[in-house]
Design a protein around this motif. Structure first.
Motif, short mmCIF file in Angstrom:
data_model
loop_
_atom_site.label_atom_id
_atom_site.label_comp_id
_atom_site.label_asym_id
_atom_site.label_seq_id
_atom_site.Cartn_x
_atom_site.Cartn_y
_atom_site.Cartn_z
N LEU A 346 -47.33 -4.46 -1.49
CA LEU A 346 -45.90 -3.17 0.24
C LEU A 346 -46.41 -4.32 1.21
CD1 LEU A 346 -44.78 -0.93 0.00
CD2 LEU A 346 -46.36 -0.55 1.08
N LEU A 349 -43.95 -7.74 0.98
CA LEU A 349 -42.46 -7.32 0.36
C LEU A 349 -42.16 -6.62 2.06
CD1 LEU A 349 -40.36 -6.68 -0.69
CD2 LEU A 349 -40.83 -3.91 -1.10
N CYS A 350 -43.48 -6.32 2.94
CA CYS A 350 -42.88 -6.18 4.08
C CYS A 350 -42.74 -7.99 5.11
CB CYS A 350 -43.79 -5.26 5.11
SG CYS A 350 -43.44 -3.55 4.37
N VAL A 353 -39.09 -8.46 4.19
CA VAL A 353 -37.73 -8.41 4.57
C VAL A 353 -37.22 -8.94 5.94
CG1 VAL A 353 -37.00 -6.16 5.06
CG2 VAL A 353 -38.18 -6.24 3.14
N CYS A 357 -35.19 -10.44 7.82
CA CYS A 357 -34.15 -10.98 9.22
C CYS A 357 -34.04 -11.67 10.17
CB CYS A 357 -34.68 -9.49 9.69
SG CYS A 357 -34.63 -7.69 8.64
N ILE A 394 -29.46 -2.71 6.83
CA ILE A 394 -30.90 -2.32 6.62
C ILE A 394 -30.42 -0.41 6.44
CG2 ILE A 394 -33.66 -1.64 6.98
CD1 ILE A 394 -33.37 -4.31 8.51
N ILE A 398 -31.35 0.71 2.57
CA ILE A 398 -31.71 1.94 2.02
C ILE A 398 -31.31 3.19 1.97
CG2 ILE A 398 -33.39 4.65 3.70
CD1 ILE A 398 -33.76 1.69 5.26
N LEU A 607 -39.86 4.57 -1.27
CA LEU A 607 -40.68 3.56 0.20
C LEU A 607 -40.03 1.54 -0.42
CD1 LEU A 607 -42.16 2.40 2.17
CD2 LEU A 607 -44.42 2.88 1.56
N VAL A 608 -40.66 1.77 -1.67
CA VAL A 608 -40.52 0.49 -2.51
C VAL A 608 -39.01 -0.06 -2.64
CG1 VAL A 608 -40.75 -1.25 -4.45
CG2 VAL A 608 -42.54 -0.51 -3.34
N LEU A 611 -37.23 -0.65 1.03
CA LEU A 611 -37.45 -2.24 1.71
C LEU A 611 -36.31 -2.97 0.42
CD1 LEU A 611 -41.44 -1.92 1.86
CD2 LEU A 611 -39.77 -2.03 3.93
N GLY A 615 -33.72 -5.32 2.55
CA GLY A 615 -33.48 -6.41 2.49
C GLY A 615 -32.51 -7.14 1.77
#
Length: 654
Positions: A346, A349-350, A353, A357, A394, A398, A607-608, A611, A615
């Motif tokens: 996680l 992955l953040c 992303v 950006c 984004i 999502i 959640l994953v 993200l 991204g």
């Protein structure tokens, strides 16, 4: 069953003859008998009928007959009542290869358009079989795989229409299934090909008949099943490729004729083939002659293939509903080696992303090539242009990713996605109606029409499926039919040559180019709000994975839960579609990526997936801006091409 069968064929034949005689009667000069059509003449009006109208009628008979023959042959060798040129993606593959060849290497057409179309047909079949083979070629999964191929090939066609509008205009009209003829050359060539393929199949009639038994019985009787299936698929694909290369795509004629023949109770395979050829010929003949009358009286020229697809959509829905009890439920299987979800994933992955950006905001091409940072004044201008697009991308990612998770969990079907729900199609229909009926440019009307179209699609879904308790599989099949209907309307609009069709194509490919800051922030906040709300459904989705009886035993109101989840998924899809267009594979492949990373629990997967989806959309928007700089490829089209390619590779492992 003999008498109803004869009555049907006699009635259909009488209708075709009556319409044809009426059409020739309207077109013939005064004092000229219809029998003079078949004689040599110097009369210019009569020559025009002999060179245009009469070859068109014959071509309709030949093309319809070939598709009926090929579809019944496919159904026989694959033991699948849903198999046809359209449902397996054969026609769309053949059309795409012809489309690309005509634009980039037209000299290849000198070697024979049928061969080029055949290559595309085999490519489609290869991918469809790869997608469905591990599920024992389930009829339902084959249809879903065919739809995925149709969407993917449609994205390539949209790319060509966007960047080569002049070269593609005539091809778009041909691709919608136009039977317009200027000589006897195409019909004569097609008749020879049909005759040759018919002779090949006649040599295998007896073993093909034995295929009606199950495979083990056929093998015990000495039938080489695999070799026979290969021959049958080859012959059927070649016939379909010949028709597509001659007149374009003719939607659902083959499926309709084969279905009618089976419903009439014709038992012997030989007579089924003959009856399918005759039925397909007469059905397409009646349709095309009727459209010629419409053109003469009202001046409305509609492509025959798009009209047959429009009429065939309810047939496809009915057939899939009937085949459902025998197709088996599609259940996603867990891999043998389960990857454990780690918090480190996680965090990484953040960071990925965030890096994407940053790349989208500060890196790009300019007049002097690539740059990372420019002078302060220019950077301020670029920031004002780029950050709204990043925020909206984004948000869209999502919404689509969460909708994909909900639908795949709800249906227990790894092929489920927002595109297959039909709400994307409903949103597109609303936009199409605003463009062509009201010619408005006010943005608020596009939003109202898009939301109205999505709600209309939802109403159709609920009306058709209310009696069966909103069973997920049947809801999915209804969405497939709505998507097919939308594709037909789109082809009708494009084939008409109206300039507004270009505007619709631009929207449908999904661009964030016109997004401004006043819109971006509220949309981003709304997306995050809906994302957080989706966690409230985690327990329901976890219980649905236990199958319906167990979920009900644990106190889950299945009908209510399914209604709520489908409605919520429709809202997510409609909002995203209004921004990015109906073409996207985000909701289809992102949930698979999340599970590949070990996110098997519902909250983790939501959640994953959010993200990854966010991204992925930002990256697609950035690639679209830089790929063909200074030209821009819409983000929706980029993510469709990239995501579809990944999904076709990964689906073999599902």
């Amino acid at each position: 069953m003999v008498k109803p069968m004869n009555m049907f064929f006699y009635g259909l034949f009488a209708l075709f003859v009556g319409l044809s005689v009426g059409l020739f009667g309207v077109q013939l000069p005064d004092g000229v008998s219809i029998f003079q059509l078949f004689q040599s003449t110097d009369n210019l009006e009569l020559l025009l009928i002999q060179s245009y109208t009469l070859p068109r009628v014959v071509m309709a008979l030949l093309a319809g007959g070939a598709l009926g023959f090929a579809s019944l042959l496919l159904q026989q060798v694959m033991a699948n009542p849903l198999a046809s040129d359209n449902t397996l993606g054969i026609s769309s593959g053949a059309q795409l290869t012809l489309f690309l060849t005509a634009i980039f290497v037209p000299s290849w057409l000198d070697f024979g358009s049928s061969i080029i179309a055949l290559v595309g047909a085999f490519i489609s079949l290869f991918f469809v079989f790869c997608l469905a083979w591990r599920k024992s070629l389930s009829p339902l999964l084959l249809i879903l795989a065919g739809l995925v191929l149709n969407l993917y090939f449609g994205a390539f066609s949209a790319l060509m229409l966007l960047f080569y509008p002049e070269e593609s205009r005539g091809l778009a009209q041909w691709g919608a299934g136009s039977l317009v003829q200027e000589s006897w050359h195409d019909s004569q060539w097609l008749s020879l090909q049909i005759l040759l393929m018919g002779m090949i199949i006649s040599a295998f009639l007896r073993p093909l008949t034995i295929l009606s038994l199950n495979e083990s019985n056929a093998v015990s009787l000495g039938v080489p099943v695999n070799r026979l299936r290969f021959i049958g698929v080859m012959v059927a694909s070649y016939l379909i490729a010949c028709v597509v290369s001659s007149v374009g795509m003719l939607g659902f004629i083959g499926l309709a004729s084969a279905t009618i023949v089976r419903q009439l109770g014709i038992r012997t395979f030989t007579f089924q083939l003959i009856a399918s050829f005759v039925t397909g010929a007469l059905l397409l003949g009646v349709t095309d002659v009727s459209l010629q009358f419409l053109s003469l009286w009202k001046g409305i020229n509609l492509p025959t293939g798009a009209v047959t697809a429009l009429l065939g959509t309810p047939l496809l829905l009915w057939l899939m509903f009937r085949a459902m009890p025998h197709s088996g439920r599609l259940v996603e299987q867990m891999p043998e080696k389960i990857r454990r979800f780690s918090p480190h994933f996680l965090g990484i992955l953040c960071l990925i992303v965030i890096a994407i950006c940053v790349l989208a905001l500060w890196a790009g091409q300019g007049g002097e090539g690539w740059h990372w940072q420019v002078n302060d004044d220019l950077q301020a201008v670029l920031w004002q242009l780029r950050y709204p697009r990043v925020m909206v991308a984004i948000g869209v990612g999502i919404l689509l990713a969460v909708a994909g998770v909900l639908l795949q969990r709800l249906t227990l079907n790894p092929m489920a996605s927002p595109e297959l729900l039909g709400v994307s199609s409903g949103t597109g229909m609303g936009i199409l109606l605003v463009l062509f009926l009201f010619s408005t440019q006010a943005i608020q009307w596009f939003w109202l029409a898009g939301i109205g179209g999505a709600l209309l699609a939802l109403f159709v879904l609920s009306s058709i499926n209310q009696r069966n308790g909103m069973l997920p599989e049947k809801v999915l099949l209804t969405g497939i039919s709505l998507s097919a209907l939308f594709d037909t309307l789109q082809r009708l609009a494009i084939a008409g040559g109206d300039p507004r069709a270009t505007q619709f194509i631009s929207w449908a490919t999904g661009s964030t180019q016109h997004i401004n800051a006043d819109f971006a922030l509220p949309f981003f906040i709304l997306s995050l709000t809906l994302f957080l709300i989706s966690f409230l459904f985690s327990r329901w989705l976890a219980l649905l994975a236990l199958q319906a009886p167990m979920a009900q035993a644990l106190g889950l109101n299945l009908k209510k839960v399914r209604w709520i989840l489908i409605f919520f998924s429709a809202i997510l899809t409609a909002l995203a579609t209004l921004i990015i267009g109906p073409l996207s594979f985000i909701g289809l492949f992102v949930p698979h990526l999340a599970r590949f990373l070990g996110a098997y629990k519902v909250p983790q997967q939501i959640l994953v997936s959010a993200l990854i989806g966010g991204g992925m959309m930002v990256l697609a928007d950035w690639i679209g801006r830089q790929w063909l700089f200074p030209y821009e490829v819409p983000a929706g089209l980029v993510v469709t091409l990239l995501g579809g390619a990944y999904f076709l590779v990964m689906m073999r492992k599902i």
